[in-house]
Design an enzyme around this catalytic site. Sequence first.
Site, PDB file in Angstrom:
ATOM      1  N   GLY A  74       0.792  -1.215   0.000  1.00 45.89           N
ATOM      2  CA  GLY A  74       0.000   0.000   0.000  1.00 45.89           C
ATOM      3  C   GLY A  74       0.826   1.268   0.000  1.00 45.89           C
ATOM      4  N   THR A  75       1.936   1.286   0.711  1.00 46.86           N
ATOM      5  CA  THR A  75       2.767   2.495   0.775  1.00 46.86           C
ATOM      6  C   THR A  75       3.319   2.853  -0.590  1.00 46.86           C
ATOM      7  OG1 THR A  75       3.356   2.209   3.102  1.00 46.86           O
ATOM      8  CG2 THR A  75       4.890   3.462   1.747  1.00 46.86           C
ATOM      9  N   ASN A 164      -8.319   4.418   8.738  1.00 49.73           N
ATOM     10  CA  ASN A 164      -7.675   3.292   9.415  1.00 49.73           C
ATOM     11  C   ASN A 164      -7.706   3.408  10.932  1.00 49.73           C
ATOM     12  OD1 ASN A 164      -5.827   5.482   8.517  1.00 49.73           O
ATOM     13  ND2 ASN A 164      -4.349   4.430   9.819  1.00 49.73           N
ATOM     14  N   GLN A 192      -8.468  -0.291   3.698  1.00 50.29           N
ATOM     15  CA  GLN A 192      -9.217  -0.802   4.851  1.00 50.29           C
ATOM     16  C   GLN A 192     -10.605  -1.331   4.492  1.00 50.29           C
ATOM     17  OE1 GLN A 192      -8.073  -1.306   7.819  1.00 50.29           O
ATOM     18  NE2 GLN A 192      -6.135  -0.201   7.696  1.00 50.29           N
ATOM     19  N   HIS A 214      -2.661  -7.766   2.634  1.00 52.47           N
ATOM     20  CA  HIS A 214      -2.352  -8.214   3.997  1.00 52.47           C
ATOM     21  C   HIS A 214      -3.321  -7.629   5.023  1.00 52.47           C
ATOM     22  CE1 HIS A 214      -0.374  -4.784   6.166  1.00 52.47           C
ATOM     23  NE2 HIS A 214      -0.131  -4.358   4.945  1.00 52.47           N
ATOM     24  N   THR A 250      10.586  -7.583 -11.702  1.00 47.15           N
ATOM     25  CA  THR A 250       9.965  -8.892 -11.857  1.00 47.15           C
ATOM     26  C   THR A 250       8.769  -9.042 -10.921  1.00 47.15           C
ATOM     27  OG1 THR A 250      12.104  -9.858 -12.455  1.00 47.15           O
ATOM     28  CG2 THR A 250      10.367 -11.379 -11.736  1.00 47.15           C
ATOM     29  N   CYS A 338       1.843   2.525  10.894  1.00 48.06           N
ATOM     30  CA  CYS A 338       2.994   3.081  10.198  1.00 48.06           C
ATOM     31  C   CYS A 338       3.567   4.302  10.896  1.00 48.06           C
ATOM     32  CB  CYS A 338       2.610   3.433   8.762  1.00 48.06           C
ATOM     33  SG  CYS A 338       2.238   1.982   7.755  1.00 48.06           S
TER      34      CYS A 338
END
Length: 405
Positions: A74-75, A164, A192, A214, A250, A338
């Site tokens: 996500g970041t 969040n 979220q 995740h 990749t 975070c």
Amino acid sequence: MIYLDNNATTAIDPEVARVLAEAFSQTPANASSQHRLGQQTRSRLEAATDQIGRCLGSDLSRVDAPRLLVTSGGTESNNLAIAGMGEPEGAIVVSRIEHPSVLAAAAAAEVGERGQSGRELGWVDVDANGVISLVSLRSTLDRLTRSGDSPEAVSVVSIMSANNETGVVQPIQAAAEVCREFRVPLHVDATQSIGKVPVDLTAWGVSAATITPHKLHGPTGVGFLWLDSGVDIRAALRGGGQQLGTRPGTEPVALVIAAAEAIRIACEQQPTAAEHMADLRNQLESELVRRHPTCLIHGRQAPRLPSTTCLSLPGADRQSLLMSLDMAGVACSSGSACSSGSSPPSHVLLAMGASKSLVDSALRFSVSRFSTKAEIERAIELISRQFSKAEGFSTVDNSVENGWR
């Protein structure tokens, strides 16, 4: 340990873990290789991304279809959207309650690099319940577009689909209508929402969306940036032609396959999972407020994710509470995962106009579809015990904060 920090990350679904192990065990091949094994790997990768699109209301297989960029999480997706959408020198507009990865990317663009002048940064305010103000969005866009020399004076608006920290759900479709009126692309951090509320990227009418598996019982180390048809983005990395050169490197095919399975399960089970999570959250909230009447639930008057509660115990110290709960066997958080390492005051609650005592005592509890009633009943006892100790030490007059409930 009773895990009530699912907004930070979730345990991987056993079925997803099985799919991941199976994908890793297949013959190793690079999806960019031209030989047969590479072509087979490319087919598996495309099938997985197509599945993700279908689950989120987006057909990626048609002509002029939207795109799904594979990222590390996500970041990276948020940073790529903020830095890469629209004109490179245009203004950036964000809400005051965004995730740190959005706020930090916007702040870096405002400062500028290598002596270049920075980009203008506009803000969208929120009300006391943590809901973005469409009036503020409109006025900010009006000011910035009038001050610019072209309709492209604003490069991107970024608004999260659900917060969040508080779980407050945002009016994304309405915000998208405002952005279309000003011909400005809207990026949404949908991290979220998936698996908790219905998500249809096409119906939302947005230009880009960040997806992170995740957060919904999928693997870490992979994420996605969905781009609507016709939306271009500047690459942040160099060195390869993968994903049309937009995000070279990749692709982690096994992680993408597992993420697709996690998103499929989350979307299919969303209605029943949401009901289950809401029951557990409501039980936690109602019992804690009953036992500790000074407790305040942030955003309670607004639509919220069924999984999330952010509450304050005025007069208590959030860090002390967090550590005592950890020692007692309850995992929660005092803000965004975070940023909680340095434990700054919640920018979200400050934007909502919460008082210092409320901000200083705020904790977030978040359940998942795997949380159980027995865990919540036990957690209530453990949390209540620590709250009682905190209340015993507190000498703060909470009469003013009582009006927030």
